[in-house]
Design a protein around this motif. Structure first.
Motif, mmCIF file in Angstrom:
data_model
loop_
_atom_site.group_PDB
_atom_site.id
_atom_site.type_symbol
_atom_site.label_atom_id
_atom_site.label_comp_id
_atom_site.label_asym_id
_atom_site.label_seq_id
_atom_site.Cartn_x
_atom_site.Cartn_y
_atom_site.Cartn_z
ATOM 1 N N ASP A 1 -16.923 70.280 41.004
ATOM 2 C CA ASP A 1 -16.682 71.270 41.230
ATOM 3 C C ASP A 1 -17.624 72.333 39.771
ATOM 4 N N VAL A 2 -18.404 71.115 39.175
ATOM 5 C CA VAL A 2 -19.379 71.633 38.348
ATOM 6 C C VAL A 2 -19.789 73.183 38.062
ATOM 7 N N ASP A 3 -20.669 73.801 40.110
ATOM 8 C CA ASP A 3 -20.875 75.014 39.811
ATOM 9 C C ASP A 3 -20.248 75.555 39.819
ATOM 10 N N ILE A 4 -18.479 75.935 40.032
ATOM 11 C CA ILE A 4 -17.861 77.029 39.712
ATOM 12 C C ILE A 4 -17.101 77.136 38.188
ATOM 13 N N ASP A 5 -17.440 75.922 37.658
ATOM 14 C CA ASP A 5 -16.811 76.006 36.658
ATOM 15 C C ASP A 5 -18.014 76.704 35.203
ATOM 16 N N ALA A 6 -19.056 76.160 35.779
ATOM 17 C CA ALA A 6 -20.093 76.749 35.024
ATOM 18 C C ALA A 6 -19.972 78.417 34.843
ATOM 19 N N ILE A 7 -19.299 78.941 36.183
ATOM 20 C CA ILE A 7 -19.222 80.544 36.582
ATOM 21 C C ILE A 7 -17.404 81.051 35.394
ATOM 22 N N MET A 8 -17.097 80.191 35.651
ATOM 23 C CA MET A 8 -15.854 80.483 35.363
ATOM 24 C C MET A 8 -16.014 80.561 33.064
ATOM 25 N N GLU A 9 -14.719 81.082 32.508
ATOM 26 C CA GLU A 9 -14.995 81.463 31.356
ATOM 27 C C GLU A 9 -14.359 80.127 30.948
ATOM 28 N N ARG A 10 -12.647 79.996 31.166
ATOM 29 C CA ARG A 10 -12.227 79.237 30.930
ATOM 30 C C ARG A 10 -12.563 77.235 30.667
ATOM 31 N N THR A 11 -13.191 77.600 31.845
ATOM 32 C CA THR A 11 -14.148 75.656 32.556
ATOM 33 C C THR A 11 -15.232 75.664 31.453
ATOM 34 N N LYS A 12 -16.000 76.739 31.353
ATOM 35 C CA LYS A 12 -17.652 77.115 31.075
ATOM 36 C C LYS A 12 -17.374 75.475 29.859
ATOM 37 N N LYS A 13 -17.146 74.891 28.915
ATOM 38 C CA LYS A 13 -17.269 73.823 28.327
ATOM 39 C C LYS A 13 -16.742 72.647 28.301
ATOM 40 N N ARG A 14 -16.231 72.553 29.781
ATOM 41 C CA ARG A 14 -16.351 71.192 30.237
ATOM 42 C C ARG A 14 -17.207 70.454 30.053
#
Length: 307
Positions: A86-99
């Motif tokens: 899910d790295v591509d959508i995690d880069a878009i979502m605010e709560r997952t940008k710092k993963r």
């Protein structure tokens, strides 16, 4: 203070910062909160199997450790692979940008390798308990990694149903490490967790509506709207009402407390039809759901403690 002392202090501070960053990255990669939340049902299933088979916990320490460590590693492997995919959508979502998968702090090849290694070791450990426990572990892993993460999450609103299966098998892993799973108690635990996860996840999807919309994730509030989602939450919470009565062997106090929790959740859910602040209401439902499942599964342990 001379230059050497200043340099030593600076290196120590940098080392502490790097350690702190690494710990934060690993915590995000393993989804520590989700992982820990899934350990409790495994333990509860294991504990109740011992209770209803009148088996001593002392004589099953080895099996207990294999079950807890094995299931935790399998779940960790699944969560890590979810982050990798899910790295591509995690880069878009605010709560997952710092993963760390998004920031690049941990390379994706390393993440993939970690996910596979944790999964394999976890399954091997579960195989030293019972084959049935390992099978339930595999069902949860396969459902979460392939059927949820890779297939349905971005395409269909029923992704929540599929994802709920992976979380609901956890008490079955614990129970079947001791006793075969064809028993009323573990089946009811499965149903409680399966149904609970639906309103729980819907509430999260409402809270993070804008992020899921931006990422193109097919969550129910995004595709069908808040009104339909509220109706679904009420329906699923109402389905929890009869389940405590199927757990009558746990005693009257458990049935009473569980029923009161269910009624409280249903009242809170129905209030959503009259609220003017949907996001605030969704947060209430989310917090109630987290406390609900924790109290319920801890209560199952408490009421079966030897007197």
């Amino acid at each position: 203070m001379n230059k050497d002392e200043a340099s030593s202090i600076q290196k120590a501070l940098v080392g502490e910062q790097n350690t702190s960053t690494l710990m934060a990255d690993l915590k995000a990669l393993f989804k520590a909160g989700v992982l820990l939340a899934n350990v409790l049902p495994v333990f509860t299933g294991f504990w109740l199997a011992l209770h209803f088979t009148e088996t001593s916990f002392r004589t099953h320490w080895g099996v207990f450790l294999l079950t807890i460590v094995g299931s935790t590693m399998v779940m960790a492997g699944a969560l890590i692979l979810n982050n990798w995919y899910d790295v591509d959508i995690d880069a878009i979502m605010e709560r997952t940008k710092k993963r760390p998968t998004v920031t690049g702090n941990i390379p994706l090849k390393v993440v993939l390798t970690m996910g596979i290694v944790f999964t394999i070791i976890g399954f091997l450990l579960l195989m030293f308990t019972t084959v049935e426990a390992a099978i339930y572990g595999f069902i949860g892993w396969f459902t979460y990694v392939f059927l949820y993460t890779m297939w349905s999450k971005r395409r269909y609103t029923f992704n929540t149903i599929i994802g709920s299966v992976s979380g609901a098998v956890t008490p079955l892993i614990g129970w079947t490490a001791i006793e075969p799973g064809f028993h009323k108690i573990p089946i009811m635990l499965f149903l409680i967790l399966f149904i609970f996860q639906m309103p729980h996840t819907f509430a999260i999807a409402m809270k993070k509506y804008k992020e899921y919309t931006a990422a193109g994730v097919a969550m129910l509030p995004v595709v069908r709207g808040f009104k339909i989602t509220k109706r679904q939450i009420v329906v699923y919470v109402a389905c929890l009402l009869p389940l405590p009565f199927f757990l009558s062997p746990l005693g009257t106090p458990f049935i009473v407390i569980a029923t009161l929790l269910n009624i409280g959740w249903l009242v809170a859910s129905i209030s959503g039809f009259f609220t003017k602040d949907d996001l605030k209401w969704a947060n209430v439902i989310f917090l109630y759901s987290v406390n609900y499942v924790t109290i319920l599964f801890v209560l199952m342990i408490i009421v079966t403690l030897p007197i």
